[in-house]
Design an enzyme around this catalytic site. Structure first.
Site, PDB file in Angstrom:
ATOM      1  CB  CYS A  97     -13.959   3.695  19.333  1.00 42.76           C
ATOM      2  SG  CYS A  97     -15.446   4.098  20.212  1.00 42.76           S
ATOM      3  CB  SER A 103      -0.886  -0.008   1.248  1.00 40.19           C
ATOM      4  OG  SER A 103      -1.586   1.202   1.354  1.00 40.19           O
ATOM      5  N   GLY A 104       0.473   2.234  -0.808  1.00 39.54           N
ATOM      6  CA  GLY A 104       1.279   3.441  -0.968  1.00 39.54           C
ATOM      7  C   GLY A 104       1.532   4.229   0.308  1.00 39.54           C
ATOM      8  CG  HIS A 105      -1.619   4.816   3.332  1.00 44.13           C
ATOM      9  ND1 HIS A 105      -1.789   4.728   4.680  1.00 44.13           N
ATOM     10  CD2 HIS A 105      -2.371   3.843   2.800  1.00 44.13           C
ATOM     11  CE1 HIS A 105      -2.632   3.736   4.943  1.00 44.13           C
ATOM     12  NE2 HIS A 105      -2.991   3.178   3.810  1.00 44.13           N
ATOM     13  CB  THR A 127      -9.593   5.211 -15.547  1.00 45.83           C
ATOM     14  OG1 THR A 127     -10.499   5.041 -16.635  1.00 45.83           O
ATOM     15  CG2 THR A 127      -8.547   6.235 -15.916  1.00 45.83           C
TER      16      THR A 127
HETATM   17  N1  PLP Z   1      -2.688  -4.655   5.767  1.00 39.52           N
HETATM   18  C1  PLP Z   1      -1.978  -4.095   6.749  1.00 39.52           C
HETATM   19  C2  PLP Z   1      -0.991  -4.929   7.504  1.00 39.52           C
HETATM   20  C3  PLP Z   1      -2.134  -2.744   7.046  1.00 39.52           C
HETATM   21  O1  PLP Z   1      -1.430  -2.188   8.039  1.00 39.52           O
HETATM   22  C4  PLP Z   1      -3.073  -1.992   6.300  1.00 39.52           C
HETATM   23  C5  PLP Z   1      -3.309  -0.576   6.596  1.00 39.52           C
HETATM   24  O2  PLP Z   1      -3.031  -0.071   7.640  1.00 39.52           O
HETATM   25  C6  PLP Z   1      -3.792  -2.637   5.280  1.00 39.52           C
HETATM   26  C7  PLP Z   1      -3.576  -3.974   5.038  1.00 39.52           C
HETATM   27  C8  PLP Z   1      -4.791  -1.908   4.460  1.00 39.52           C
HETATM   28  O3  PLP Z   1      -4.174  -1.031   3.544  1.00 39.52           O
HETATM   29  P1  PLP Z   1      -4.987   0.219   2.982  1.00 39.52           P
HETATM   30  O4  PLP Z   1      -5.145   1.178   4.112  1.00 39.52           O
HETATM   31  O5  PLP Z   1      -4.127   0.754   1.882  1.00 39.52           O
HETATM   32  O6  PLP Z   1      -6.275  -0.281   2.477  1.00 39.52           O
END
Ligand code: PLP
Length: 350
Positions: free
Chosen positions: A289, A163-165, A201
């Site tokens: 929560c 995942s990018g972020h 896209t």
């Molecule tokens: N898997 C793990 C281990 C993660 O820490 C996260 C996000 O925190 C995800 C999957 C989900 O990724 P996304 O937030 O890009 O959907």
């Protein structure tokens, strides 16, 4: 068929090459997705559909909800799911995995590193078990990519989610590695984008951002791994010394270099976060929560962390941008916050 479109395609292809480069894959083995959750869903559903005679799924009790919720759904749809537990340090028992994986197992899905504790799982050993049973191997590497070296050329992984972020790319873009020759049916059907493996896209700007982030992560990985770990260890050591009744959650060594999960007994994690936030310190709590009631984290519960400690857990995530001054700021301000909260605590522990 026009120059303008060709330039955009070139940028996306370059980004694909950079993502592939970070994880030791071929560019043709990478597809772009909307996020890590989509990558996880796409991989597990494709692997599960690959052979109807193998509908048994093996996963762990400490997965991210992106995997957890999907596996619960698969179970509700009548398929068998084996849930592997962890020990008090958050480590998996390989023998339990060996016992769970059978001839009818279609997919084993395990995270590379846990998002709450940073504990790193023995992916190579698990891969051997999975392959000897002829099952597909999906690894959620969302937390691991860019923080520790990963090389798909020397691994048994069939599908790898990222995942990018989590590595400083924009939010809302992810990628999925699909080993060449592995069966794959698209999760999102539509146009022929992503070699017919993900319709819709492409989010070009974010994809280019993900490519750039992967390039920077690859360039800085070796150096940052050590620098960030040194800072993390300094933060951890000081907090455990200065705040009584604090405990580390997760294996002390087999962890990502940037993650620290600490429980402060007799206080609520959320109360700590609120007070830290007022000082500009961003962290997260192990508990979420849920529908108005404070449920302790499923990861800490699976580790057998006592209720009072699970409620007072805080996760610190450091990064390439974390400085020594910031760490010192937390070391200076957090212990007095814990002290004040304990004085106010109805548990009466001051
Ligand atoms: N898997 C793990 C281990 C993660 O820490 C996260 C996000 O925190 C995800 C999957 C989900 O990724 P996304 O937030 O890009 O959907």
């Amino acid at each position: 068929m026009h120059t303008f479109g060709g330039g955009v395609k070139k940028a996306v292809d370059e980004a694909r090459g950079l993502v592939a480069g970070l994880v030791g894959a071929e560019p043709g083995e990478i597809i772009f997705t909307g996020c890590g959750t989509e990558s996880d869903n796409a991989a597990i559903l494709a692997a599960h559909a690959a052979d109807p005679r193998r509908s048994h799924v093996v996963t762990t009790r400490v997965e991210h909800p992106a995997v957890l919720a999907l596996c619960i759904k698969i179970e509700k749809n009548g398929h068998r799911v084996s849930w592997i537990g962890v020990d008090a340090q958050g480590m998996l028992d390989l023998e339990e995995i060996r016992r769970a994986v059978r001839d009818c197992t279609g997919v084993v899905s395990v995270m590379w590193a846990n998002n709450e504790t940073g504990v790193v799982f023995p992916v190579e050993e698990i891969g051997k078990i999975v392959k000897s049973a002829g099952a597909c191997f999906h690894v959620d590497a969302v937390q691991a990519v860019g923080k520790i070296p990963l090389d798909m050329r020397r691994s048994a992984v069939d599908y790898l989610s990222l995942s990018g972020h989590k590595l400083h790319a924009p939010k809302g873009v992810g990628a999925l590695y699909i080993r060449k020759g592995t069966k794959f049916s698209p999760f999102i059907v539509g146009g022929h984008q992503e070699m017919g493996r993900r319709g819709g896209t492409e989010n070009v700007a974010s994809i280019v951002g993900l490519g750039a982030a992967c390039l920077l992560a690859a360039k800085n990985l070796a150096e940052e791994q050590t620098r960030v770990k040194t800072l993390r260890d300094r933060l951890e050591k000081a907090l455990l010394e200065k705040a009584p009744d604090a405990r580390l959650n997760g294996h002390p060594e087999r962890r990502l270099p940037n993650t620290s999960n600490i429980s402060f007994e007799y206080v609520e994690g959320e109360a700590i976060l609120l007070r830290m936030n007022a000082l500009g310190i961003c962290a997260s709590s192990g508990s979420a929560c849920t529908s108005g009631s404070l449920e302790p984290s499923h990861v800490l519960r699976a580790m057998g962390v006592p209720y009072t400690a699970a409620h007072g857990s805080v996760r610190f995530s450091l990064s390439r941008y974390t400085t020594e001054e910031e760490v010192d700021f937390v070391i200076e301000h957090l212990p007095p916050i814990i002290r004040t909260l304990r004085e106010l605590s109805p548990f009466g522990r001051a």
